[in-house]
Design a protein around this motif. Structure first.
Motif: not given
Length: 70
Positions: A15-19, A47-50, A57-62
């Motif tokens: 989850h990244i804020k203020n990109y 994937i970008i989920s939000k 928000c980036i989802n997946g197996e990082y």
């Protein structure tokens, strides 16, 4: 509004804020530009989920996250 960047790591979510902007996106790497750095997320099935004006928000197996200062 607080303009500081914030990165939160969870089991399969970043989850990244203020990109500022999305530089590149594919299932194995997503690159996000912040104020004075790039965040590169490497993994599998990413994937970008939000996505909104201030948060992503980036989802997946990082597997790896790089912070590159400009």
């Amino acid at each position: 509004m607080n303009k500081e960047n914030e990165i939160n790591l969870y089991e399969k979510i970043i989850h990244i804020k203020n990109y500022e902007k999305i530089m590149d996106i594919n299932p194995n790497c997503i690159v996000i530009k912040l104020k004075n750095k790039l965040v590169k997320v490497y993994g599998k099935d990413l994937i970008i989920s939000k996505l909104d004006k201030y948060e992503i928000c980036i989802n997946g197996e990082y597997k790896n996250i790089e912070l590159l200062y400009e």
